[in-house]
Write a protein that holds these residues in place. Structure first.
Motif, mmCIF file in Angstrom:
data_model
loop_
_atom_site.group_PDB
_atom_site.id
_atom_site.type_symbol
_atom_site.label_atom_id
_atom_site.label_comp_id
_atom_site.label_asym_id
_atom_site.label_seq_id
_atom_site.Cartn_x
_atom_site.Cartn_y
_atom_site.Cartn_z
ATOM 1 N N ARG A 94 121.952 -9.169 12.711
ATOM 2 C CA ARG A 94 120.759 -9.492 11.922
ATOM 3 C C ARG A 94 120.203 -8.291 11.167
ATOM 4 O O ARG A 94 119.637 -8.453 10.089
ATOM 5 N N GLY A 95 120.326 -7.095 11.710
ATOM 6 C CA GLY A 95 119.846 -5.918 10.998
ATOM 7 C C GLY A 95 120.585 -5.726 9.684
ATOM 8 O O GLY A 95 119.970 -5.528 8.632
ATOM 9 N N ARG A 96 121.906 -5.798 9.734
ATOM 10 C CA ARG A 96 122.697 -5.647 8.514
ATOM 11 C C ARG A 96 122.420 -6.790 7.543
ATOM 12 O O ARG A 96 122.332 -6.585 6.327
ATOM 13 N N ALA A 97 122.306 -8.003 8.081
ATOM 14 C CA ALA A 97 122.090 -9.161 7.217
ATOM 15 C C ALA A 97 120.746 -9.089 6.512
ATOM 16 O O ALA A 97 120.651 -9.315 5.296
ATOM 17 N N VAL A 98 119.680 -8.759 7.257
ATOM 18 C CA VAL A 98 118.363 -8.706 6.633
ATOM 19 C C VAL A 98 118.293 -7.546 5.640
ATOM 20 O O VAL A 98 117.620 -7.644 4.604
ATOM 21 N N GLY A 99 119.012 -6.459 5.928
ATOM 22 C CA GLY A 99 119.065 -5.359 4.973
ATOM 23 C C GLY A 99 119.715 -5.770 3.673
ATOM 24 O O GLY A 99 119.243 -5.417 2.586
ATOM 25 N N LEU A 100 120.800 -6.542 3.780
ATOM 26 C CA LEU A 100 121.480 -7.018 2.577
ATOM 27 C C LEU A 100 120.585 -7.966 1.791
ATOM 28 O O LEU A 100 120.511 -7.889 0.556
ATOM 29 N N VAL A 101 119.878 -8.845 2.482
ATOM 30 C CA VAL A 101 119.004 -9.803 1.797
ATOM 31 C C VAL A 101 117.933 -9.083 0.986
ATOM 32 O O VAL A 101 117.716 -9.381 -0.198
ATOM 33 N N PHE A 102 117.253 -8.122 1.585
ATOM 34 C CA PHE A 102 116.140 -7.472 0.897
ATOM 35 C C PHE A 102 116.578 -6.344 -0.024
ATOM 36 O O PHE A 102 115.763 -5.837 -0.803
ATOM 37 N N ALA A 103 117.856 -5.952 0.028
ATOM 38 C CA ALA A 103 118.369 -5.016 -0.970
ATOM 39 C C ALA A 103 118.305 -5.618 -2.364
ATOM 40 O O ALA A 103 118.301 -4.885 -3.363
ATOM 41 N N GLY A 104 118.241 -6.945 -2.431
ATOM 42 C CA GLY A 104 118.162 -7.605 -3.736
ATOM 43 C C GLY A 104 116.952 -7.175 -4.550
ATOM 44 O O GLY A 104 117.001 -7.173 -5.789
ATOM 45 N N ILE A 105 115.856 -6.805 -3.883
ATOM 46 C CA ILE A 105 114.664 -6.365 -4.608
ATOM 47 C C ILE A 105 114.981 -5.118 -5.422
ATOM 48 O O ILE A 105 114.700 -5.040 -6.622
ATOM 49 N N GLY A 106 115.597 -4.123 -4.771
ATOM 50 C CA GLY A 106 115.942 -2.898 -5.470
ATOM 51 C C GLY A 106 117.035 -3.099 -6.495
ATOM 52 O O GLY A 106 116.997 -2.515 -7.586
ATOM 53 N N VAL A 107 118.031 -3.926 -6.170
ATOM 54 C CA VAL A 107 119.107 -4.196 -7.122
ATOM 55 C C VAL A 107 118.533 -4.802 -8.403
ATOM 56 O O VAL A 107 118.896 -4.410 -9.521
ATOM 57 N N GLY A 108 117.613 -5.750 -8.258
ATOM 58 C CA GLY A 108 117.006 -6.363 -9.437
ATOM 59 C C GLY A 108 116.174 -5.389 -10.236
ATOM 60 O O GLY A 108 116.167 -5.416 -11.473
ATOM 61 N N THR A 167 112.462 0.814 14.723
ATOM 62 C CA THR A 167 112.772 1.038 13.314
ATOM 63 C C THR A 167 111.547 0.817 12.438
ATOM 64 O O THR A 167 111.301 1.573 11.491
ATOM 65 N N VAL A 168 110.758 -0.223 12.724
ATOM 66 C CA VAL A 168 109.531 -0.457 11.961
ATOM 67 C C VAL A 168 108.585 0.728 12.103
ATOM 68 O O VAL A 168 108.032 1.232 11.109
ATOM 69 N N VAL A 169 108.376 1.182 13.328
ATOM 70 C CA VAL A 169 107.475 2.324 13.554
ATOM 71 C C VAL A 169 107.997 3.563 12.831
ATOM 72 O O VAL A 169 107.241 4.283 12.161
ATOM 73 N N GLY A 170 109.295 3.816 12.944
ATOM 74 C CA GLY A 170 109.885 4.977 12.283
ATOM 75 C C GLY A 170 109.777 4.908 10.770
ATOM 76 O O GLY A 170 109.507 5.921 10.109
ATOM 77 N N LEU A 205 111.296 -1.361 4.671
ATOM 78 C CA LEU A 205 110.321 -1.773 5.676
ATOM 79 C C LEU A 205 110.132 -3.285 5.667
ATOM 80 O O LEU A 205 109.989 -3.907 6.729
ATOM 81 N N VAL A 206 110.143 -3.893 4.485
ATOM 82 C CA VAL A 206 110.041 -5.355 4.407
ATOM 83 C C VAL A 206 111.175 -5.999 5.201
ATOM 84 O O VAL A 206 110.972 -6.955 5.956
ATOM 85 N N ALA A 207 112.375 -5.460 5.041
ATOM 86 C CA ALA A 207 113.541 -6.028 5.722
ATOM 87 C C ALA A 207 113.389 -5.976 7.236
ATOM 88 O O ALA A 207 113.572 -6.984 7.934
ATOM 89 N N VAL A 208 113.062 -4.803 7.778
ATOM 90 C CA VAL A 208 113.003 -4.690 9.239
ATOM 91 C C VAL A 208 111.740 -5.342 9.800
ATOM 92 O O VAL A 208 111.736 -5.771 10.964
ATOM 93 N N ALA A 209 110.677 -5.450 8.998
ATOM 94 C CA ALA A 209 109.510 -6.203 9.458
ATOM 95 C C ALA A 209 109.863 -7.672 9.618
ATOM 96 O O ALA A 209 109.452 -8.321 10.599
ATOM 97 N N SER A 210 110.632 -8.210 8.683
ATOM 98 C CA SER A 210 111.081 -9.595 8.812
ATOM 99 C C SER A 210 111.976 -9.767 10.037
ATOM 100 O O SER A 210 111.853 -10.735 10.793
ATOM 101 N N GLY A 211 112.886 -8.803 10.246
ATOM 102 C CA GLY A 211 113.725 -8.857 11.435
ATOM 103 C C GLY A 211 112.929 -8.719 12.719
ATOM 104 O O GLY A 211 113.257 -9.333 13.734
ATOM 105 N N ARG A 212 111.869 -7.919 12.690
ATOM 106 C CA ARG A 212 111.012 -7.752 13.866
ATOM 107 C C ARG A 212 110.318 -9.067 14.223
ATOM 108 O O ARG A 212 110.124 -9.374 15.412
#
Length: 392
Positions: free
Chosen positions: A135-149, A273-276, A311-318
């Protein structure tokens, strides 16, 4: 699907989530940053009119964040995601013919609403179908779309819009159409249990701590996402080209950040990860207070860029870690709406503060302090990985 499932079994779905966020936020929202000066120079809108269009997108984002979960409960997440992607495409096409300002306002408001819907619904749709260990890798890939766009918009808009602004809108629409063609069949199923409409309005424990901490990031990142280029060009008297280059650095960080934070979360867990992320982001926002050298500015640009969608990605995963996949969507919708609301209020407050005092240092100090406070709050509530709090 087991926890040892190969990446090829879940990556296409995660890529579809990336594309949904790319068009909903990266293009539908962030493409307006490079479009704004072109619209003013091209006579499409005055400076105040262009600001009204930016506000329209924010108002739409708030409305979309508020409506996303109720619509998904009523119609099913897949139908709402598909409808939002089509509405985003329509909004880009609607802006192309150089319509009057009220007409543009409606389309920009619609674009904002689709972004609010997609950022809430795409991640739960993906994460509910991905093995827990991935899930960490998956959520990272999902929210990478913001930066890609954002990066894509930064290159496409000047290239197509320098001579004819309509071409920039049409190029963005064409890219969005291609993304929709890929993602459409992968958002065809609502085989997961439909999220419940009810549930406790006030989360407890770790979920309450996260709900209090996460919206503070909406204030902490404002100095860089609103005033950064202004600070570089007018605060430090750097050339405008340098300001643009550092914004590109920010965008590159935004594209890579979710992938990096997602991989870290798979190793050490979402809570740490969120705290960090919040603590590191506080340091990155504060860095200009310590040094205005070009290397320091580069690090600050990249790190804040990376840790914004990261942070958005790992907050969603959290959220999934705390409440489980079934309650993810409702709690994530609540967090996203509060984030959008805090962003609007904080943006107006910081703009007023800067207008009165003209102090960039004060803005950076406020942003870093708020992020440090967020890191402390996010660490409260224990591990809370048993899905015991704030069930939807």
């Amino acid at each position: 699907m087991t926890n040892k499932a190969p990446w090829a079994s879940w990556a296409p779905l995660a890529l579809s989530g990336l594309l949904a966020n790319m068009i909903g936020i990266g293009i539908g929202r962030f493409s307006y940053v490079p479009l704004l000066p072109l619209m003013i120079d091209g006579g499409w809108a005055s400076a105040s009119g262009a600001a009204q269009l930016a506000a329209a997108n924010l108002i739409g984002y708030l409305l979309g964040a508020l409506a996303a979960h109720p619509l998904a409960v009523r119609l099913g997440a897949s139908r709402v995601i598909r409808g939002a992607m089509l509405a985003l495409l329509l909004s880009l096409l609607g802006c192309a013919p150089q319509p009057a300002l009220p007409w543009l306002w409606l389309w920009r408001c619609l674009a904002g609403a689709t972004g609010g819907v997609l950022i809430i619904l795409a991640a739960p749709h993906v994460l509910g179908r991905v093995p827990a260990a991935m899930r960490g890798r998956a959520v990272g890939l999902v929210f990478a779309g913001i930066g890609v766009g954002a990066v894509f918009s930064g290159f496409v808009v000047p290239a197509f819009g320098a001579t004819r602004l309509q071409d920039a809108w049409l190029a963005l629409a064409a890219c969005s159409a291609l993304a929709i063609l890929y993602a459409w069949p992968r958002f065809a199923s609502d085989d997961l249990p439909r999220p419940a409409a009810g549930g406790s309005l006030l989360p407890r424990g770790a979920m309450l701590a996260l709900l209090c901490a996460y919206p503070l990031d909406a204030i902490g990142y404002l100095p860089h996402t609103v005033f950064w280029v202004e600070y570089l060009v007018h605060g430090l008297s750097l050339p405008a080209t340098v300001g643009g280059a550092f914004w590109a650095v920010f965008g590159a960080g935004a594209a890579l950040g979710p992938l990096m934070t997602g991989m870290v979360a798979d190793r050490i867990g979402f809570r740490m990860t969120v705290v960090g992320c919040m603590a590191c982001k506080a340091a990155a926002v504060a860095l200009p207070l310590l040094s205005a050298s070009l290397p320091s500015l580069f690090v600050s640009s990249f790190m804040v860029g990376a840790l914004t969608p990261g942070l958005v990605a790992v907050a969603s995963g959290r959220v999934v870690e705390i409440v489980g996949p079934a309650a993810h969507q409702r709690n994530w919708a609540m967090m996203t709406f509060l984030y959008a609301l805090m962003q609007a209020l904080g943006g107006y407050a910081m703009a007023a503060l800067y207008g009165a005092l003209h102090s960039f240092d004060l803005l950076f100090a406020i942003g870093a302090s708020v992020l440090a406070l967020a890191a402390l709050i996010a660490g409260l509530g224990g591990r809370a990985g048993m899905h015991a709090s704030a069930r939807g």
